[in-house]
Design a protein around this motif. Sequence first.
Motif, PDB file in Angstrom:
ATOM      1  N   ARG A  70       0.822  -1.209   0.000  1.00  0.00           N
ATOM      2  CA  ARG A  70       0.000   0.000   0.000  1.00  0.00           C
ATOM      3  C   ARG A  70       0.859   1.263   0.000  1.00  0.00           C
ATOM      4  NH1 ARG A  70      -3.718   0.075   4.993  1.00  0.00           N
ATOM      5  NH2 ARG A  70      -5.062  -1.193   3.716  1.00  0.00           N
ATOM      6  N   SER A  89      -6.655   4.276   6.517  1.00  0.00           N
ATOM      7  CA  SER A  89      -6.132   3.889   7.829  1.00  0.00           C
ATOM      8  C   SER A  89      -5.883   5.104   8.713  1.00  0.00           C
ATOM      9  CB  SER A  89      -4.886   3.026   7.666  1.00  0.00           C
ATOM     10  OG  SER A  89      -3.989   3.648   6.791  1.00  0.00           O
ATOM     11  N   HIS A  93      -9.293   2.291  13.785  1.00  0.00           N
ATOM     12  CA  HIS A  93      -9.974   1.045  13.408  1.00  0.00           C
ATOM     13  C   HIS A  93      -9.303  -0.165  14.057  1.00  0.00           C
ATOM     14  CE1 HIS A  93      -6.627   1.250  10.539  1.00  0.00           C
ATOM     15  NE2 HIS A  93      -6.717  -0.081  10.483  1.00  0.00           N
ATOM     16  N   ASP A  95      -8.558  -4.085  12.732  1.00  0.00           N
ATOM     17  CA  ASP A  95      -8.628  -4.816  11.464  1.00  0.00           C
ATOM     18  C   ASP A  95      -9.664  -5.938  11.493  1.00  0.00           C
ATOM     19  OD1 ASP A  95      -6.626  -3.108  10.773  1.00  0.00           O
ATOM     20  OD2 ASP A  95      -5.012  -4.562  10.998  1.00  0.00           O
ATOM     21  N   VAL A 107       2.519  -5.298   9.742  1.00  0.00           N
ATOM     22  CA  VAL A 107       2.836  -4.223   8.795  1.00  0.00           C
ATOM     23  C   VAL A 107       4.348  -4.163   8.648  1.00  0.00           C
ATOM     24  CG1 VAL A 107       2.501  -1.787   8.232  1.00  0.00           C
ATOM     25  CG2 VAL A 107       0.848  -2.943   9.705  1.00  0.00           C
ATOM     26  N   TYR A 109       7.348  -2.079   7.151  1.00  0.00           N
ATOM     27  CA  TYR A 109       7.611  -0.733   6.636  1.00  0.00           C
ATOM     28  C   TYR A 109       8.722  -0.779   5.593  1.00  0.00           C
ATOM     29  CZ  TYR A 109       4.378   0.668  10.087  1.00  0.00           C
ATOM     30  OH  TYR A 109       3.220   0.791  10.794  1.00  0.00           O
ATOM     31  N   LEU A 122       2.424   5.004  13.099  1.00  0.00           N
ATOM     32  CA  LEU A 122       1.310   4.094  13.417  1.00  0.00           C
ATOM     33  C   LEU A 122       0.997   4.349  14.892  1.00  0.00           C
ATOM     34  CD1 LEU A 122      -0.585   1.707  12.896  1.00  0.00           C
ATOM     35  CD2 LEU A 122       1.315   0.173  13.393  1.00  0.00           C
ATOM     36  N   HIS A 151      -6.212   1.237  16.296  1.00  0.00           N
ATOM     37  CA  HIS A 151      -5.057   1.988  15.799  1.00  0.00           C
ATOM     38  C   HIS A 151      -5.425   2.865  14.608  1.00  0.00           C
ATOM     39  CE1 HIS A 151      -5.265  -1.730  13.437  1.00  0.00           C
ATOM     40  NE2 HIS A 151      -4.695  -1.063  12.461  1.00  0.00           N
ATOM     41  N   VAL A 153      -3.322   5.574  11.390  1.00  0.00           N
ATOM     42  CA  VAL A 153      -2.063   6.079  10.843  1.00  0.00           C
ATOM     43  C   VAL A 153      -2.117   7.607  10.856  1.00  0.00           C
ATOM     44  CG1 VAL A 153      -0.621   6.188   8.762  1.00  0.00           C
ATOM     45  CG2 VAL A 153      -1.713   4.031   9.401  1.00  0.00           C
ATOM     46  N   ARG A 161       4.258   7.029   1.446  1.00  0.00           N
ATOM     47  CA  ARG A 161       4.652   6.106   2.531  1.00  0.00           C
ATOM     48  C   ARG A 161       4.247   4.711   2.066  1.00  0.00           C
ATOM     49  NH1 ARG A 161       1.625   3.862   6.748  1.00  0.00           N
ATOM     50  NH2 ARG A 161       2.443   3.983   8.879  1.00  0.00           N
ATOM     51  N   VAL A 163       3.954   0.591   2.657  1.00  0.00           N
ATOM     52  CA  VAL A 163       3.956  -0.503   3.634  1.00  0.00           C
ATOM     53  C   VAL A 163       3.443  -1.777   2.959  1.00  0.00           C
ATOM     54  CG1 VAL A 163       3.507   1.008   5.624  1.00  0.00           C
ATOM     55  CG2 VAL A 163       1.596  -0.136   4.508  1.00  0.00           C
ATOM     56  N   ALA A 165       1.112  -4.527   4.164  1.00  0.00           N
ATOM     57  CA  ALA A 165       0.213  -4.916   5.260  1.00  0.00           C
ATOM     58  C   ALA A 165      -0.220  -6.361   5.022  1.00  0.00           C
ATOM     59  CB  ALA A 165      -0.993  -3.989   5.296  1.00  0.00           C
ATOM     60  N   TRP A 167      -2.402  -9.860   6.812  1.00  0.00           N
ATOM     61  CA  TRP A 167      -3.335 -10.317   7.845  1.00  0.00           C
ATOM     62  C   TRP A 167      -3.370 -11.839   7.848  1.00  0.00           C
ATOM     63  CZ3 TRP A 167      -4.258  -6.327   4.439  1.00  0.00           C
ATOM     64  CH2 TRP A 167      -4.359  -5.058   5.019  1.00  0.00           C
TER      65      TRP A 167
HETATM   66  O1  LIG Z   1       0.260   1.563   7.568  1.00  0.00           O
HETATM   67  C1  LIG Z   1       0.264   1.273   8.743  1.00  0.00           C
HETATM   68  O2  LIG Z   1       1.155   1.624   9.535  1.00  0.00           O
HETATM   69  C2  LIG Z   1      -0.903   0.497   9.305  1.00  0.00           C
HETATM   70  C3  LIG Z   1      -1.918   0.177   8.282  1.00  0.00           C
HETATM   71  C4  LIG Z   1      -3.182  -0.364   8.864  1.00  0.00           C
HETATM   72  O3  LIG Z   1      -3.563  -0.084   9.941  1.00  0.00           O
HETATM   73  C5  LIG Z   1      -3.997  -1.277   8.070  1.00  0.00           C
HETATM   74  O4  LIG Z   1      -3.688  -1.508   6.911  1.00  0.00           O
HETATM   75  O5  LIG Z   1      -4.991  -1.798   8.582  1.00  0.00           O
END
Ligand SMILES: O=C(O)CCC(=O)C(=O)O
Length: 259
Positions: A70, A89, A93, A95, A107, A109, A122, A151, A153, A161, A163, A165, A167
């Motif tokens: 992302r 984000s 929220h 997840d 996540v 980085y 984060l 959490h 962002v 930025r 990342v 991500a 799950w």
């Molecule tokens: O980008 C992040 O640091 C967290 C992203 C996040 O919370 C998510 O994708 O659910």
Amino acid sequence: MRARHSDIPHRGAEVSLVLPLHQTCHSTKRTGIPAEVMDFAWSLLRRVEGAILEALMPSTPLELRGALLRRVQLPALTGHQQMMPSHDSFAAHADRATVAAYHYSAVLYLDEAGKDFEDGELLFMDRDGDLRLAPKSGQLVAFTSGLENLHRVVPPHGGPRYVLAMWFGTGPNGPIPCDELTSGFGAHVEKQRSTSEGQVTEIAIAMIIAMVFIIALAAELLRSLCTAARYYMQSQKAMVKVPICSHTSGMFGDHKQCA
Ligand SMILES: O=C(O)CCC(=O)C(=O)O
Ligand SMILES: [Fe+2]
């Protein structure tokens, strides 16, 4: 990567850059991603899974249920890869509240706060205060996906930025079908779609039940009408005038008198 994507117009702040990676979806034909990229991504996911197992020690094996590379960028752009602006984000929220099958979030980085962009931490809204983690290139943050890890962002500035991500899930859910695993967001959309499909099914069932009721009611009404008509006809019969004669016998002989 930045040069290639900067000329793609985007709508909001978050952009999905690759399609999902999943055991059953791990095919170049399906995703269009070159095999070596998939292999690299797959080995990376395995390492992340190993890190979660070691750090968080889930009691059952993990299963990858979503992965998303992302880009988050402000100001927001527009384009077909853009995720729904309402699903960013930046909003607090959990997840697992978005996709019930997500039990562990991770996540990775890919660049650095303070160097590649400003802010963009984060932020975990913990019971005892906020925990603010500034992204570092190559750093992995893993956490359980429930409400215990609310959490968000902090919006980054001055550069995109990136990342990865991911799950994971445990337990009897089984793999999410590839079609539902477009991304965390895709799975959410699929969920919404299946919810609305479910609603359509519910409406159809309600209509069928209503129709059965109406038919049953009409049949009952018809039956009552028939009974009433039969009654009415019977009473009509009862109203037919039948001559009633009385017989009397006396000194003048038998006498018959009819009304
Ligand atoms: O980008 C992040 O640091 C967290 C992203 C996040 O919370 C998510 O994708 O659910
Ligand atoms: Fe999240």
